[in-house]
Design a protein around this motif. Sequence first.
Motif, PDB file in Angstrom:
ATOM      1  N   LEU A  13      26.739  39.261  48.502  1.00  0.00           N
ATOM      2  CA  LEU A  13      26.399  39.611  47.113  1.00  0.00           C
ATOM      3  C   LEU A  13      26.027  41.098  47.031  1.00  0.00           C
ATOM      4  CD1 LEU A  13      23.963  37.403  44.992  1.00  0.00           C
ATOM      5  CD2 LEU A  13      23.947  39.885  44.867  1.00  0.00           C
ATOM      6  N   TYR A  81      25.287  35.837  39.268  1.00  0.00           N
ATOM      7  CA  TYR A  81      24.629  37.091  39.653  1.00  0.00           C
ATOM      8  C   TYR A  81      25.335  38.259  38.986  1.00  0.00           C
ATOM      9  CZ  TYR A  81      28.454  38.031  43.012  1.00  0.00           C
ATOM     10  OH  TYR A  81      29.689  38.273  43.595  1.00  0.00           O
ATOM     11  N   TYR A 105      19.701  33.294  37.374  1.00  0.00           N
ATOM     12  CA  TYR A 105      20.373  34.581  37.166  1.00  0.00           C
ATOM     13  C   TYR A 105      19.816  35.589  38.166  1.00  0.00           C
ATOM     14  CZ  TYR A 105      22.778  33.069  32.953  1.00  0.00           C
ATOM     15  OH  TYR A 105      23.617  32.422  32.079  1.00  0.00           O
ATOM     16  N   VAL A 106      20.607  35.877  39.187  1.00  0.00           N
ATOM     17  CA  VAL A 106      20.191  36.853  40.186  1.00  0.00           C
ATOM     18  C   VAL A 106      20.682  38.235  39.739  1.00  0.00           C
ATOM     19  CG1 VAL A 106      20.608  37.665  42.544  1.00  0.00           C
ATOM     20  CG2 VAL A 106      20.042  35.260  42.131  1.00  0.00           C
ATOM     21  N   THR A 118      16.233  42.836  44.557  1.00  0.00           N
ATOM     22  CA  THR A 118      16.990  41.681  44.064  1.00  0.00           C
ATOM     23  C   THR A 118      15.981  40.671  43.526  1.00  0.00           C
ATOM     24  OG1 THR A 118      18.618  42.038  45.803  1.00  0.00           O
ATOM     25  CG2 THR A 118      18.698  39.911  44.670  1.00  0.00           C
ATOM     26  N   SER A 120      15.475  36.956  40.931  1.00  0.00           N
ATOM     27  CA  SER A 120      16.149  35.828  40.291  1.00  0.00           C
ATOM     28  C   SER A 120      15.341  35.379  39.081  1.00  0.00           C
ATOM     29  CB  SER A 120      16.308  34.675  41.281  1.00  0.00           C
ATOM     30  OG  SER A 120      17.095  33.652  40.693  1.00  0.00           O
TER      31      SER A 120
END
Lengths: 138, 93
Positions: A13, A81, A105-106, A118, A120
């Motif tokens: 990611l 994401y 929702y990252v 990062t 979430s």
Amino acid sequence: MTLHIIPEQLAMLHQHAEEGFPHEVVGILAGSREDWSVTEVVPLTNERADSAHNRYKVSGLLLMRAEQELESRGLEVVGYYHSHPDHPSQYSDYDRDHALPNMSYVIVSVMSGRAATTQSWRLTDDRSRMDEEELHSL
Amino acid sequence: MSVSVMIPTALRSYAEGNASITCSGSTVGEALASLTEQHPGLAKHLRTADGKLRSFVNVYLGEEDIRYMDGEATPVAEGATLTIVPSIAGGAR
């Protein structure tokens, strides 16, 4: 709620977010909704070529086809994401306005091309805000 | 008319966990009204405060996006299937 993501997938990611810089990238978090775990990240194409530095969009049919392919392999959609180039990983009002409930929702902040923080987020039932959830990657 | 409305994963908890709800109506709008009468918790996620479908809510009648038909005035036949297909969108600022 805690979102669990296996480290290799979190690394993928981050790699996707860095490669897409200075544009926003987007993808699906797939795995199990039972234990809220992500075992596969699926990069998608950001359709907002007109404003890719601060917007993303994936249209319904493309998203549905991608999700059907995952479901055919026994995976469930746990969330989505996207990246915020040169911007914090805090959700924006625009993110909240367009968020679906019951999904993680990252958001990864990419500062000068490198993945930084990062976080979430989960939309509340009344759509008034998104609450941060723990992101666990071990 | 009896119409099946397919509910996406994200919204199923507002429809008692069902993937499909049987609704009544002769247009798409009437069928969606029937849906939110049965499951009021869906309304705020499908529509804005002024009653419009949210921009990320796409509704398909069979294989066709109702935006390219007559929108919510599109007639529905007995036994038709409506599918709610969310798109995803967002962005930093």
